[in-house]
Design a protein around this motif. Structure first.
Motif, short mmCIF file in Angstrom:
data_model
loop_
_atom_site.label_atom_id
_atom_site.label_comp_id
_atom_site.label_asym_id
_atom_site.label_seq_id
_atom_site.Cartn_x
_atom_site.Cartn_y
_atom_site.Cartn_z
N SER A 187 -108.71 21.39 -27.56
CA SER A 187 -107.31 20.96 -27.63
C SER A 187 -107.10 20.15 -28.91
N GLY A 188 -105.86 19.87 -29.21
CA GLY A 188 -105.54 19.11 -30.42
C GLY A 188 -106.22 17.76 -30.49
N LYS A 189 -106.26 17.03 -29.39
CA LYS A 189 -106.89 15.72 -29.38
C LYS A 189 -108.40 15.83 -29.52
N ARG A 190 -108.98 16.87 -28.97
CA ARG A 190 -110.44 17.07 -29.11
C ARG A 190 -110.78 17.48 -30.55
N TRP A 191 -109.91 18.29 -31.18
CA TRP A 191 -110.11 18.63 -32.60
C TRP A 191 -110.11 17.36 -33.44
N HIS A 192 -109.16 16.47 -33.15
CA HIS A 192 -109.08 15.22 -33.90
C HIS A 192 -110.35 14.39 -33.71
N LEU A 193 -110.84 14.35 -32.49
CA LEU A 193 -112.09 13.64 -32.20
C LEU A 193 -113.24 14.23 -33.02
N LEU A 194 -113.34 15.56 -33.05
CA LEU A 194 -114.40 16.20 -33.85
C LEU A 194 -114.22 15.89 -35.33
N LYS A 195 -112.98 15.86 -35.79
CA LYS A 195 -112.71 15.59 -37.20
C LYS A 195 -113.25 14.22 -37.59
N VAL A 196 -113.00 13.21 -36.77
CA VAL A 196 -113.47 11.87 -37.13
C VAL A 196 -114.98 11.72 -36.94
N MET A 197 -115.59 12.58 -36.13
CA MET A 197 -117.03 12.51 -35.91
C MET A 197 -117.83 13.37 -36.89
N THR A 198 -117.18 14.30 -37.56
CA THR A 198 -117.87 15.20 -38.48
C THR A 198 -118.53 14.41 -39.59
N GLY A 199 -119.84 14.59 -39.72
CA GLY A 199 -120.60 13.93 -40.76
C GLY A 199 -120.96 12.48 -40.49
N SER A 200 -120.60 11.96 -39.31
CA SER A 200 -120.90 10.55 -39.04
C SER A 200 -122.18 10.41 -38.21
N ALA A 201 -122.69 9.21 -38.18
CA ALA A 201 -123.86 8.89 -37.36
C ALA A 201 -123.44 8.83 -35.89
N PRO A 202 -124.40 8.83 -34.96
CA PRO A 202 -124.06 8.70 -33.55
C PRO A 202 -123.23 7.44 -33.29
N ILE A 203 -122.25 7.56 -32.39
CA ILE A 203 -121.37 6.44 -32.08
C ILE A 203 -121.18 6.34 -30.57
N SER A 204 -120.71 5.19 -30.13
CA SER A 204 -120.40 5.01 -28.71
C SER A 204 -119.04 5.65 -28.42
N ILE A 205 -118.79 5.92 -27.16
CA ILE A 205 -117.49 6.46 -26.77
C ILE A 205 -116.39 5.44 -27.08
N ARG A 206 -116.68 4.18 -26.89
CA ARG A 206 -115.71 3.14 -27.22
C ARG A 206 -115.34 3.17 -28.70
N GLU A 207 -116.34 3.35 -29.56
CA GLU A 207 -116.09 3.44 -31.00
C GLU A 207 -115.30 4.71 -31.33
N ALA A 208 -115.63 5.80 -30.67
CA ALA A 208 -114.88 7.05 -30.88
C ALA A 208 -113.42 6.85 -30.51
N ALA A 209 -113.17 6.17 -29.39
CA ALA A 209 -111.79 5.89 -28.96
C ALA A 209 -111.07 5.02 -29.98
N ARG A 210 -111.77 4.05 -30.52
CA ARG A 210 -111.16 3.19 -31.54
C ARG A 210 -110.79 3.99 -32.79
N ARG A 211 -111.68 4.89 -33.20
CA ARG A 211 -111.44 5.69 -34.41
C ARG A 211 -110.26 6.64 -34.27
N VAL A 212 -110.04 7.16 -33.07
CA VAL A 212 -108.92 8.08 -32.87
C VAL A 212 -107.68 7.39 -32.32
N GLY A 213 -107.79 6.09 -32.03
CA GLY A 213 -106.65 5.33 -31.55
C GLY A 213 -106.17 5.74 -30.17
N ARG A 214 -107.13 5.99 -29.28
CA ARG A 214 -106.80 6.45 -27.94
C ARG A 214 -107.51 5.60 -26.90
N ASP A 215 -107.08 5.75 -25.65
CA ASP A 215 -107.66 5.07 -24.50
C ASP A 215 -109.10 5.54 -24.29
#
Length: 113
Positions: free
Chosen positions: A44-72
Protein backbone atom coordinates in the motif's frame (compact mmCIF):
# COMPACT_ATOMS: atom_id res chain seq x y z
CA UNK A 1 24.51 -1.77 -4.43
CA UNK A 2 22.00 -4.42 -3.31
CA UNK A 3 18.82 -4.24 -5.36
CA UNK A 4 15.65 -6.26 -4.88
CA UNK A 5 13.22 -6.82 -7.73
CA UNK A 6 9.54 -6.92 -6.80
CA UNK A 7 7.28 -8.41 -9.41
CA UNK A 8 4.48 -10.65 -10.55
CA UNK A 9 5.53 -14.20 -11.40
CA UNK A 10 3.90 -17.56 -11.90
CA UNK A 11 5.03 -20.62 -9.97
CA UNK A 12 6.56 -21.92 -13.20
CA UNK A 13 8.60 -18.74 -13.65
CA UNK A 14 9.82 -18.84 -10.04
CA UNK A 15 10.67 -22.54 -10.42
CA UNK A 16 12.63 -21.86 -13.60
CA UNK A 17 14.59 -19.08 -11.89
CA UNK A 18 15.28 -21.45 -8.98
CA UNK A 19 16.60 -24.17 -11.31
CA UNK A 20 18.84 -21.68 -13.11
CA UNK A 21 20.17 -20.44 -9.76
CA UNK A 22 20.90 -24.03 -8.67
CA UNK A 23 23.28 -24.37 -11.63
CA UNK A 24 25.26 -21.38 -10.37
CA UNK A 25 23.74 -18.80 -12.68
CA UNK A 26 23.23 -15.57 -10.69
CA UNK A 27 19.58 -14.52 -10.62
CA UNK A 28 19.61 -11.47 -8.37
CA UNK A 29 17.20 -10.98 -5.49
CA UNK A 30 13.49 -11.31 -6.24
CA UNK A 31 10.31 -11.08 -4.22
CA UNK A 32 7.49 -12.34 -6.37
CA UNK A 33 3.73 -12.05 -6.03
CA UNK A 34 1.23 -14.28 -7.78
CA UNK A 35 -1.03 -11.41 -8.89
CA UNK A 36 -1.06 -7.62 -9.23
CA UNK A 37 -3.87 -7.54 -6.67
CA UNK A 38 -1.70 -9.23 -4.05
CA UNK A 39 1.28 -6.99 -4.79
CA UNK A 40 -0.85 -3.84 -4.39
CA UNK A 41 -2.56 -5.23 -1.29
CA UNK A 42 0.77 -5.88 0.41
CA UNK A 43 2.49 -2.73 -0.86
CA UNK A 44 0.00 0.00 0.00
CA UNK A 45 1.03 3.64 -0.24
CA UNK A 46 1.95 3.88 3.45
CA UNK A 47 3.99 0.67 3.27
CA UNK A 48 5.83 2.00 0.18
CA UNK A 49 6.68 5.12 2.17
CA UNK A 50 7.95 2.98 5.03
CA UNK A 51 10.18 1.02 2.62
CA UNK A 52 11.41 4.28 1.10
CA UNK A 53 12.64 5.61 4.43
CA UNK A 54 14.18 2.24 5.33
CA UNK A 55 15.99 1.71 2.00
CA UNK A 56 19.72 1.76 2.60
CA UNK A 57 19.43 2.33 6.35
CA UNK A 58 20.70 0.27 9.27
CA UNK A 59 18.27 -1.84 11.34
CA UNK A 60 15.84 0.31 13.32
CA UNK A 61 13.15 -0.14 15.94
CA UNK A 62 9.48 0.02 14.99
CA UNK A 63 9.20 3.14 17.14
CA UNK A 64 11.99 4.79 15.13
CA UNK A 65 10.34 3.71 11.87
CA UNK A 66 7.08 5.32 13.05
CA UNK A 67 8.94 8.51 13.91
CA UNK A 68 10.60 8.62 10.47
CA UNK A 69 7.29 8.27 8.62
CA UNK A 70 5.35 10.47 11.05
CA UNK A 71 2.77 7.83 11.91
CA UNK A 72 1.31 6.09 14.95
CA UNK A 73 3.47 3.25 16.32
CA UNK A 74 0.56 0.77 16.35
CA UNK A 75 -0.26 1.45 12.68
CA UNK A 76 3.38 1.09 11.67
CA UNK A 77 3.61 -2.11 13.74
CA UNK A 78 0.67 -3.57 11.76
CA UNK A 79 2.30 -2.60 8.45
CA UNK A 80 5.63 -4.06 9.56
CA UNK A 81 3.92 -7.38 10.35
CA UNK A 82 2.49 -7.54 6.80
CA UNK A 83 5.90 -6.74 5.29
CA UNK A 84 7.64 -9.30 7.53
CA UNK A 85 5.11 -11.99 6.53
CA UNK A 86 5.66 -11.15 2.85
CA UNK A 87 9.43 -11.56 3.27
CA UNK A 88 10.13 -7.92 2.41
CA UNK A 89 11.38 -6.82 5.83
CA UNK A 90 13.53 -8.86 8.17
CA UNK A 91 13.89 -8.84 11.93
CA UNK A 92 17.31 -8.89 13.59
CA UNK A 93 18.18 -10.91 16.67
CA UNK A 94 17.80 -7.71 18.69
CA UNK A 95 14.22 -7.26 17.46
CA UNK A 96 14.97 -4.40 15.09
CA UNK A 97 13.59 -4.34 11.56
CA UNK A 98 15.67 -4.03 8.43
CA UNK A 99 15.15 -3.66 4.72
CA UNK A 100 18.58 -4.88 3.57
CA UNK A 101 18.56 -3.26 0.13
CA UNK A 102 19.81 -0.02 -1.34
CA UNK A 103 17.31 0.03 -4.21
CA UNK A 104 13.95 -1.41 -5.26
CA UNK A 105 13.12 -2.34 -8.85
CA UNK A 106 9.49 -3.12 -9.66
CA UNK A 107 8.94 -5.31 -12.70
CA UNK A 108 5.62 -6.39 -14.17
CA UNK A 109 3.65 -5.97 -17.36
CA UNK A 110 -0.06 -5.39 -17.85
CA UNK A 111 -1.44 -6.91 -21.06
CA UNK A 112 -4.81 -6.84 -22.73
CA UNK A 113 -7.01 -9.73 -21.62
Amino acid sequence: MRTVTLGIASRESVGKRFLEASTGSPQGTFISFDSPERLFKVLSGKRWHLLKVMTGSAPISIREAARRVGRDVKAVYADVQVLLNAGILYKTGEGRIVFPFDAIHVDFMLKAA
